[in-house]
Design a protein around this motif. Structure first.
Motif, mmCIF file in Angstrom:
data_model
loop_
_atom_site.group_PDB
_atom_site.id
_atom_site.type_symbol
_atom_site.label_atom_id
_atom_site.label_comp_id
_atom_site.label_asym_id
_atom_site.label_seq_id
_atom_site.Cartn_x
_atom_site.Cartn_y
_atom_site.Cartn_z
ATOM 1 N N PRO A 104 -5.014 7.446 -12.051
ATOM 2 C CA PRO A 104 -4.603 6.510 -12.396
ATOM 3 C C PRO A 104 -3.560 6.705 -13.514
ATOM 4 C CG PRO A 104 -6.995 6.212 -13.346
ATOM 5 C CD PRO A 104 -6.599 7.966 -12.236
ATOM 6 N N GLY A 105 -1.966 6.952 -13.506
ATOM 7 C CA GLY A 105 -0.907 6.893 -13.494
ATOM 8 C C GLY A 105 -0.093 8.438 -13.448
ATOM 9 N N ALA A 106 -0.659 8.885 -11.971
ATOM 10 C CA ALA A 106 -0.255 9.818 -11.573
ATOM 11 C C ALA A 106 1.068 8.875 -9.938
ATOM 12 C CB ALA A 106 -1.496 10.518 -11.530
ATOM 13 N N PRO A 107 1.641 9.704 -10.559
ATOM 14 C CA PRO A 107 2.593 9.209 -8.834
ATOM 15 C C PRO A 107 2.276 9.873 -7.674
ATOM 16 C CG PRO A 107 4.021 11.190 -10.072
ATOM 17 C CD PRO A 107 2.546 10.637 -11.562
ATOM 18 N N ALA A 108 2.375 9.129 -6.950
ATOM 19 C CA ALA A 108 1.986 9.663 -5.529
ATOM 20 C C ALA A 108 2.598 8.522 -4.485
ATOM 21 C CB ALA A 108 0.902 9.968 -5.349
ATOM 22 N N ARG A 109 2.914 9.014 -3.177
ATOM 23 C CA ARG A 109 3.224 8.689 -1.974
ATOM 24 C C ARG A 109 2.258 8.889 -1.085
ATOM 25 N NH1 ARG A 109 6.602 12.988 -3.224
ATOM 26 N NH2 ARG A 109 6.172 14.052 -1.618
ATOM 27 N N VAL A 110 1.898 7.214 -0.513
ATOM 28 C CA VAL A 110 0.468 7.172 -0.410
ATOM 29 C C VAL A 110 1.030 6.074 1.032
ATOM 30 C CG1 VAL A 110 -1.508 5.924 0.016
ATOM 31 C CG2 VAL A 110 -0.220 7.508 -2.172
ATOM 32 N N ALA A 111 0.437 6.164 2.481
ATOM 33 C CA ALA A 111 1.241 5.846 3.725
ATOM 34 C C ALA A 111 -0.360 4.597 3.738
ATOM 35 C CB ALA A 111 1.267 6.460 4.847
ATOM 36 N N ASP A 112 -0.254 3.584 4.947
ATOM 37 C CA ASP A 112 -0.867 3.033 5.245
ATOM 38 C C ASP A 112 -0.603 2.324 6.936
ATOM 39 O OD1 ASP A 112 -3.058 0.857 5.331
ATOM 40 O OD2 ASP A 112 -2.085 -0.719 5.181
ATOM 41 N N LEU A 113 -1.216 3.289 7.609
ATOM 42 C CA LEU A 113 -0.526 3.472 8.467
ATOM 43 C C LEU A 113 -1.465 1.983 9.699
ATOM 44 C CD1 LEU A 113 -0.704 6.888 10.518
ATOM 45 C CD2 LEU A 113 1.020 6.312 8.908
ATOM 46 N N GLY A 114 -0.438 0.701 10.502
ATOM 47 C CA GLY A 114 -0.811 0.087 10.657
ATOM 48 C C GLY A 114 -1.846 -1.678 9.924
ATOM 49 N N THR A 115 -1.504 -1.232 9.566
ATOM 50 C CA THR A 115 -1.265 -2.280 7.980
ATOM 51 C C THR A 115 -2.021 -3.710 7.794
ATOM 52 O OG1 THR A 115 -0.830 -2.836 5.667
ATOM 53 C CG2 THR A 115 0.914 -3.189 7.319
ATOM 54 N N GLY A 116 -1.830 -4.331 9.208
ATOM 55 C CA GLY A 116 -1.925 -5.639 9.190
ATOM 56 C C GLY A 116 -1.585 -6.735 8.330
ATOM 57 N N SER A 117 -2.597 -6.937 8.042
ATOM 58 C CA SER A 117 -1.945 -8.597 6.355
ATOM 59 C C SER A 117 -1.799 -7.683 5.419
ATOM 60 C CB SER A 117 -3.487 -9.302 6.220
ATOM 61 O OG SER A 117 -4.454 -8.194 5.814
ATOM 62 N N GLY A 118 -1.319 -6.132 5.538
ATOM 63 C CA GLY A 118 -1.494 -5.825 4.916
ATOM 64 C C GLY A 118 -2.555 -4.652 3.168
ATOM 65 N N ALA A 119 -3.413 -5.329 3.624
ATOM 66 C CA ALA A 119 -4.915 -5.632 2.258
ATOM 67 C C ALA A 119 -4.952 -4.363 2.190
ATOM 68 C CB ALA A 119 -6.397 -5.679 3.388
ATOM 69 N N ILE A 120 -5.390 -3.038 3.330
ATOM 70 C CA ILE A 120 -5.592 -1.547 1.818
ATOM 71 C C ILE A 120 -3.880 -1.193 1.316
ATOM 72 C CG2 ILE A 120 -5.110 0.377 2.710
ATOM 73 C CD1 ILE A 120 -7.024 0.060 5.285
ATOM 74 N N ALA A 121 -2.721 -1.397 1.754
ATOM 75 C CA ALA A 121 -1.998 -1.103 1.572
ATOM 76 C C ALA A 121 -1.884 -1.844 -0.141
ATOM 77 C CB ALA A 121 -0.773 -0.901 1.950
ATOM 78 N N LEU A 122 -1.879 -3.338 0.097
ATOM 79 C CA LEU A 122 -1.596 -3.902 -1.114
ATOM 80 C C LEU A 122 -2.947 -3.889 -2.427
ATOM 81 C CD1 LEU A 122 -0.808 -7.369 0.804
ATOM 82 C CD2 LEU A 122 0.695 -6.093 -1.068
ATOM 83 N N ALA A 123 -3.879 -3.529 -1.711
ATOM 84 C CA ALA A 123 -5.125 -2.859 -2.575
ATOM 85 C C ALA A 123 -4.994 -2.205 -3.615
ATOM 86 C CB ALA A 123 -6.682 -2.721 -1.872
ATOM 87 N N VAL A 124 -4.063 -0.847 -2.491
ATOM 88 C CA VAL A 124 -4.255 -0.002 -3.463
ATOM 89 C C VAL A 124 -2.840 0.392 -4.044
ATOM 90 C CG1 VAL A 124 -3.017 2.629 -3.279
ATOM 91 C CG2 VAL A 124 -5.079 2.052 -1.593
ATOM 92 N N LYS A 125 -1.354 -0.544 -4.450
ATOM 93 C CA LYS A 125 -0.831 -0.743 -5.144
ATOM 94 C C LYS A 125 -1.464 -1.183 -6.169
ATOM 95 C CE LYS A 125 3.264 -0.742 -6.373
ATOM 96 N NZ LYS A 125 4.456 0.919 -6.543
#
Length: 269
Positions: A104-125
């Motif tokens: 928590p609090g540390a910057p990081a660059r994250v990618a979600d490949l084949g996001t579909g509804s965006g579920a994974i990326a949105l949950a992480v964000k």
């Protein structure tokens, strides 16, 4: 038609009792408790007609989430359409693993490949707002659904159109996640999933082609020490571990899903 009659109609069609109640509650904008307390109330003709159509579609196997247009995932309510897979609770295991790797609090660059509804990326964000999230998908329709979810939730995600790594040339990330299609093309379970986009369920063949494509090019897109986390079939953990090891990944391990099946495998560059 009384509410009691409507609920009985669901039983006659073989629709799950809870699904029947929730479908009608959704149509009326009421709670299940309200329905049960007002089972002698009459439905309007328009509501009765629409609800009967909902029941018929559910009985035919249309996912409940498509009928109500939304699905809860990792505490977020996401809009879903037949252009995207319905997010599964087991995929939350992948998100939880990612959050363990992102302080928590540390910057990081994250990618979600084949996001579909965006579920994974949105949950992480949502859980790690300091992280920079990029999500890709080869389906423009899926990206539109994901972007709509991001907008409604007020979460900033970069959405990029393209398959796997192709739209990310020259870019590197600290963490990459993917829930790619992994069901074998001849798997009989696909019949029960016929209402969801086939291309998001299976790459055909033995089910491993998408996983091979992601792993084979991953090293060029990960920072030193970066992680790649993948969801896969319950019987594919050994194969995915081998792919990661052959590609030079270390600390390769597998996490189990809610049913205690090996579901997610990851490794570190």
């Amino acid at each position: 038609m009384r509410i009691a009659d409507a609920l009985a109609a669901g039983r006659e069609l073989g629709v799950d009792r809870l699904d029947t109640q929730l479908l009608l509650a959704h149509r009326l904008g009421r709670s299940r408790a309200w329905l049960l307390a007002h089972d002698e109330d009459l439905l309007s003709a328009a509501t009765a007609t629409a609800f009967t159509a909902d029941l018929a579609r559910r009985a035919a196997g249309v996912p409940f989430a498509y009928l109500v247009g939304e699905r809860e995932f990792h505490g977020l309510t996401l809009r879903v359409t037949p252009d995207v897979l319905v997010p599964r609770p087991d995929t939350e295991v992948l998100v939880d693993w990612a959050l363990e790797l992102l302080p928590p609090g540390a910057p990081a660059r994250v990618a979600d490949l084949g996001t579909g509804s965006g579920a994974i990326a949105l949950a992480v964000k949502n859980a790690r707002p300091q992280a920079s999230l990029t999500a890709t998908d080869r389906s423009a329709e899926a990206l539109a659904v994901a972007a709509d979810n991001a907008g409604r939730l007020g979460l900033e995600i970069e959405f990029v159109h393209g398959e796997w790594w192709s739209p990310l040339a020259g870019r590197r990330f600290d963490l990459v996640l993917s829930n790619p299609p992994y069901i074998a093309g001849a798997d009989p379970h696909l019949t029960a999933l016929q209402h969801e986009p086939r291309g998001a369920l299976t790459p055909e063949g033995d089910g491993l082609d998408a996983l091979r494509a992601i792993v084979s090019a991953a090293q060029a897109h990960l920072e030193p020490g970066g992680w790649l986390l993948l969801e896969h079939g319950y019987d594919q953990a050994d194969a995915v571990q081998a792919l990661l090891a052959e590609a030079g990944f270390t600390q390769v391990s597998t996490r189990r899903d809610l049913g205690d099946q090996p579901r997610c495998t990851g490794g570190r560059r």
